[in-house]
Design a protein around this motif. Structure first.
Motif, PDB file in Angstrom:
ATOM      1  N   LEU A   1       0.856  -1.201   0.001  1.00 55.92           N
ATOM      2  CA  LEU A   1      -0.017  -0.121   0.074  1.00 55.92           C
ATOM      3  C   LEU A   1       0.993   1.308   0.030  1.00 55.92           C
ATOM      4  N   THR A   2       0.412   2.074  -0.502  1.00 53.82           N
ATOM      5  CA  THR A   2       1.127   3.496  -0.395  1.00 53.82           C
ATOM      6  C   THR A   2       1.298   4.006   0.707  1.00 53.82           C
ATOM      7  N   ARG A   3       2.176   5.113   0.932  1.00 58.09           N
ATOM      8  CA  ARG A   3       2.587   5.828   2.196  1.00 58.09           C
ATOM      9  C   ARG A   3       1.164   6.551   2.590  1.00 58.09           C
ATOM     10  N   TYR A   4       0.613   7.136   1.489  1.00 63.55           N
ATOM     11  CA  TYR A   4      -0.616   7.859   1.866  1.00 63.55           C
ATOM     12  C   TYR A   4      -1.796   7.121   2.358  1.00 63.55           C
ATOM     13  N   GLU A   5      -1.829   5.942   1.765  1.00 64.49           N
ATOM     14  CA  GLU A   5      -3.037   4.966   2.335  1.00 64.49           C
ATOM     15  C   GLU A   5      -2.751   4.461   3.682  1.00 64.49           C
ATOM     16  N   ALA A   6      -1.472   4.016   3.892  1.00 65.25           N
ATOM     17  CA  ALA A   6      -1.139   3.656   5.218  1.00 65.25           C
ATOM     18  C   ALA A   6      -1.145   4.716   6.266  1.00 65.25           C
ATOM     19  N   MET A   7      -1.204   5.961   5.916  1.00 62.70           N
ATOM     20  CA  MET A   7      -1.183   7.122   7.034  1.00 62.70           C
ATOM     21  C   MET A   7      -2.851   7.251   7.109  1.00 62.70           C
ATOM     22  N   ARG A   8      -3.563   6.905   6.324  1.00 60.71           N
ATOM     23  CA  ARG A   8      -5.096   6.819   6.419  1.00 60.71           C
ATOM     24  C   ARG A   8      -5.879   6.014   7.211  1.00 60.71           C
ATOM     25  N   LEU A   9      -4.827   4.843   7.684  1.00 60.95           N
ATOM     26  CA  LEU A   9      -5.448   3.893   8.477  1.00 60.95           C
ATOM     27  C   LEU A   9      -6.060   4.161   9.688  1.00 60.95           C
ATOM     28  N   GLY A  10      -7.170   3.546  10.403  1.00 56.79           N
ATOM     29  CA  GLY A  10      -7.625   4.048  11.381  1.00 56.79           C
ATOM     30  C   GLY A  10      -6.516   3.831  12.646  1.00 56.79           C
ATOM     31  N   PRO A  11      -7.162   4.158  13.890  1.00 58.94           N
ATOM     32  CA  PRO A  11      -6.244   3.929  14.930  1.00 58.94           C
ATOM     33  C   PRO A  11      -5.990   2.558  15.572  1.00 58.94           C
ATOM     34  N   GLY A  12      -6.962   1.475  15.190  1.00 55.86           N
ATOM     35  CA  GLY A  12      -6.471   0.106  15.322  1.00 55.86           C
ATOM     36  C   GLY A  12      -5.465  -0.522  14.656  1.00 55.86           C
ATOM     37  N   TRP A  13      -4.717   0.215  13.880  1.00 56.80           N
ATOM     38  CA  TRP A  13      -3.630  -0.360  13.217  1.00 56.80           C
ATOM     39  C   TRP A  13      -2.049   0.289  14.030  1.00 56.80           C
ATOM     40  N   SER A  14      -1.273  -0.784  14.012  1.00 50.99           N
ATOM     41  CA  SER A  14       0.137  -0.323  14.649  1.00 50.99           C
ATOM     42  C   SER A  14       1.014  -0.291  13.467  1.00 50.99           C
ATOM     43  N   HIS A  15       2.054   0.568  13.518  1.00 51.54           N
ATOM     44  CA  HIS A  15       3.017   1.043  12.431  1.00 51.54           C
ATOM     45  C   HIS A  15       4.352   0.407  12.958  1.00 51.54           C
ATOM     46  N   SER A  16       4.995  -0.305  12.246  1.00 50.55           N
ATOM     47  CA  SER A  16       6.625  -0.559  12.437  1.00 50.55           C
ATOM     48  C   SER A  16       7.234  -0.116  11.234  1.00 50.55           C
ATOM     49  N   CYS A  17       8.644   0.347  11.792  1.00 54.52           N
ATOM     50  CA  CYS A  17       9.386   0.868  10.650  1.00 54.52           C
ATOM     51  C   CYS A  17      10.737   0.629  10.951  1.00 54.52           C
ATOM     52  N   HIS A  18      11.260  -0.116   9.857  1.00 53.19           N
ATOM     53  CA  HIS A  18      12.819  -0.719   9.913  1.00 53.19           C
ATOM     54  C   HIS A  18      13.503  -0.264   8.515  1.00 53.19           C
TER      55      HIS A  18
ATOM     56  N   ASP B   1      10.648  10.192  12.730  1.00 48.89           N
ATOM     57  CA  ASP B   1      11.233  10.716  13.927  1.00 48.89           C
ATOM     58  C   ASP B   1      11.083   9.347  14.947  1.00 48.89           C
ATOM     59  N   GLY B   2      10.059   8.605  14.797  1.00 48.60           N
ATOM     60  CA  GLY B   2       9.960   7.300  15.502  1.00 48.60           C
ATOM     61  C   GLY B   2      10.967   6.402  15.141  1.00 48.60           C
ATOM     62  N   LEU B   3      11.387   6.064  13.762  1.00 52.85           N
ATOM     63  CA  LEU B   3      12.232   5.415  13.587  1.00 52.85           C
ATOM     64  C   LEU B   3      13.568   5.761  14.021  1.00 52.85           C
ATOM     65  N   ASN B   4      14.042   6.914  13.676  1.00 52.58           N
ATOM     66  CA  ASN B   4      15.251   7.515  14.285  1.00 52.58           C
ATOM     67  C   ASN B   4      15.513   7.553  15.555  1.00 52.58           C
TER      68      ASN B   4
END
Length: 230
Positions: A32-49, A96-99
């Motif tokens: 999914l695109t970054r835009y789509e990912a940012m529009r996901l609801g609060p029930g989603w967690s985000h991991s960055c590697h 910021d979270g990844l860094n």
């Protein structure tokens, strides 16, 4: 080089298709695109590697091109993964979270949105979207990070050490990348490794497929291998 640049030019006004891995034997994750990912609801967690890599002109045994040096980590649980972790979107941007996490494990590198490569929905019961970044460095810069990692807060605790991924395959068709891929990886790390190697044109797609296929063949007993070498 970013993923879109690797795909080549597109007609004016056309949206680029989201790239897929397309390697037999490796289950696809939903891109999914970054835009789509940012529009996901609060029930989603985000991991960055992040994958840190550098062109490597070296030759193994004077004849096998090393191509690139790619860093991964041996984790506390014995699994291989990339530096990074979960990001609380209530308080941090993705970068910021990844860094913040990278500062605990590496200490001397900061990534930006320009290093963003892809996002995928993960498999399993938890609603997680995995964001992946890639930064090309010089070999000297990469070596500095390896040294810094030994002195980081997480070294010997959550991170057992940095490892370089062998991107070649030896004549026995197992040595190098195939044997490396036979290890255990955490979460989406194996998929992300293969995806980045393909999208960034670091290893030809057919070579990736051959390496994955080699890991799926039954291994010969050690005594048979010894006999074959005599």
């Amino acid at each position: 080089m970013g993923a879109m640049a690797a795909m080549g030019a597109l007609p004016a006004g056309a949206l680029p298709p989201l790239p897929t891995l397309g390697v037999p034997g490796v289950p696809e994750l939903k891109p999914l695109t970054r835009y789509e990912a940012m529009r996901l609801g609060p029930g989603w967690s985000h991991s960055c590697h992040a994958m840190l890599y550098a062109p490597n002109p070296g030759m193994l045994f004077g004849r096998i091109p090393l191509r690139y040096a790619v860093l991964m980590q041996m984790r506390f649980d014995g699994l291989l993964g990339f530096p990074g972790g979960f990001v609380d979107r209530r308080y941090w941007s993705l970068e910021d979270g990844l860094n913040r996490v990278l500062g605990l494990g590496l200490g001397c590198v900061r990534l930006t949105e320009a290093d963003y490569l892809c996002s995928h929905l993960t498999e399993g019961p938890h609603r997680v979207v995995a964001h992946f970044y890639a930064r090309q460095l010089t070999l000297e810069e990469l070596h500095t990070i390896e040294i810094s990692a030994v002195h980081s807060r997480d070294h010997g605790l959550e991170v057992m050490g940095m490892v370089r991924v062998p991107l070649y395959t030896q004549k026995d068709r197992m040595g190098g990348l195939p044997n490396f891929l036979a290890n255990s990886f955490v979460g989406t790390a194996k998929f992300q490794l293969l995806f980045a190697l393909k999208i960034l044109n670091m290893v030809p797609e057919e070579k990736l497929a051959e390496a994955v296929a080699a890991t799926q063949k039954p291994k010969k007993p050690a005594i048979d291998q010894a006999a074959g070498a005599m």
